[in-house]
Design an enzyme around this catalytic site. Sequence first.
Site, short mmCIF file in Angstrom:
data_model
loop_
_atom_site.label_atom_id
_atom_site.label_comp_id
_atom_site.label_asym_id
_atom_site.label_seq_id
_atom_site.Cartn_x
_atom_site.Cartn_y
_atom_site.Cartn_z
CE LYS A 162 -3.52 2.46 2.58
NZ LYS A 162 -4.54 2.37 3.63
CE LYS A 178 -6.05 1.89 -0.35
NZ LYS A 178 -6.46 1.87 1.02
C1 PBG Z 1 -6.92 3.68 5.49
C2 PBG Z 1 -7.46 3.39 4.15
C3 PBG Z 1 -7.37 4.28 3.09
C4 PBG Z 1 -8.02 3.68 2.03
C5 PBG Z 1 -8.48 2.43 2.44
N1 PBG Z 1 -8.11 2.25 3.78
C6 PBG Z 1 -6.84 5.66 3.02
C7 PBG Z 1 -5.55 5.98 3.60
O1 PBG Z 1 -4.66 5.14 3.72
O2 PBG Z 1 -5.41 7.14 3.95
C8 PBG Z 1 -8.17 4.34 0.69
C9 PBG Z 1 -9.19 3.83 -0.23
C10 PBG Z 1 -9.56 4.77 -1.29
O3 PBG Z 1 -8.94 5.83 -1.52
O4 PBG Z 1 -10.55 4.46 -1.98
N2 PBG Z 1 -6.70 2.69 6.37
#
Ligand code: PBG
Length: 334
Positions: free
Chosen positions: A205, A259
């Site tokens: 991520k 992601k």
């Molecule tokens: C946070 C989380 C995020 C997303 C999913 N879980 C955002 C972040 O890390 O700030 C993002 C998903 C999206 O942008 O659609 N635990």
Amino acid sequence: MTTSHSTARFPHLRLRRTRATAWSRAMVAETRLTPADLIWPMFVTGGRQVEEPIATLPGVSRWSVDGIVARAREARDLGIPCIAFFPNTPKDRRSARGEEALNPDNLMCRAIRAVKDAVPEVGILTDVALDPYTSHGHDGLTDERGYVLNDETSELLVQQALVQAAAGADIVAPSDMMDGRVAAIREALEAGGHRNVQIMAYAAKYASAFYGPFRDAVGSGGLLKGDKRGYQMDPANSEEALREVALDLAEGADSVMVKPGLPYLDIVRRVKERFEVPVFAYQVSGEYAMIEAAAAAGAADRDALVLETLMAFRRAGCSGVLTYHAAHAARLMV
Ligand code: PBG
């Protein structure tokens, strides 16, 4: 020119022959896209009969639990196997330590129980991270300098995963990027009798600018102090993604996620080739918003963009894709 497959040459070889008609294109298609390849993320809010549109995610709303149940029925009817929940925790329930994450009656758990009750055949994936519950918008506990503490956070994530599993979650998906949390969660799930609860690790991520609308949706955007580069990955790296995936698999992840999605398909491909495990990608909120903006500006056809981008994920090696377009895409496929 020769290829390893054939010594035939133009004009005996014409690759356009198999492209000439729809039936032939269908016959030689290497990749299929079906509703079973989709996971539908949705945002949960309080109250009853509440729908709150999200300005930066046009077409996506937060739903109260009754609306989430209706969406779950929709998912089932469309052949979407799994839905994912993210709560918009009321401000007065957010705290520095995010204790609301451990409340067995929080929005997330209420949504899980209601859907498991009404539509048990749909899988439920839950997000394990503290950002929807903290007053500072970070995924974990912070020290006095705002640094996100790894081991202390991991302990809370274990508790959070157990609370979600007890409510009926089928897949817990840690999205926090703490080191060592997959093993800790797996051990606790085994000890807690949740042997068949899966872990989908947000393994690779990235600290991305594509998460903006999501943070609006869960109400953490305005709260976030600083950024998440101290725990999420640097977009410059891909060797490191392989190390992340290797560790999460060794710790007991059943599947892994990359992601954001489209800008990181090279990572999907490398992970798939190296590990041969189920790989998922999250077409995140900013990607969804870009498609919607392009369509609204008349720059491209929305339906075509939706189907083409989802097919690209499948071609790159994804078993499935988390996408806010899931229901719309599934309808386009029937
Ligand atoms: C946070 C989380 C995020 C997303 C999913 N879980 C955002 C972040 O890390 O700030 C993002 C998903 C999206 O942008 O659609 N635990």
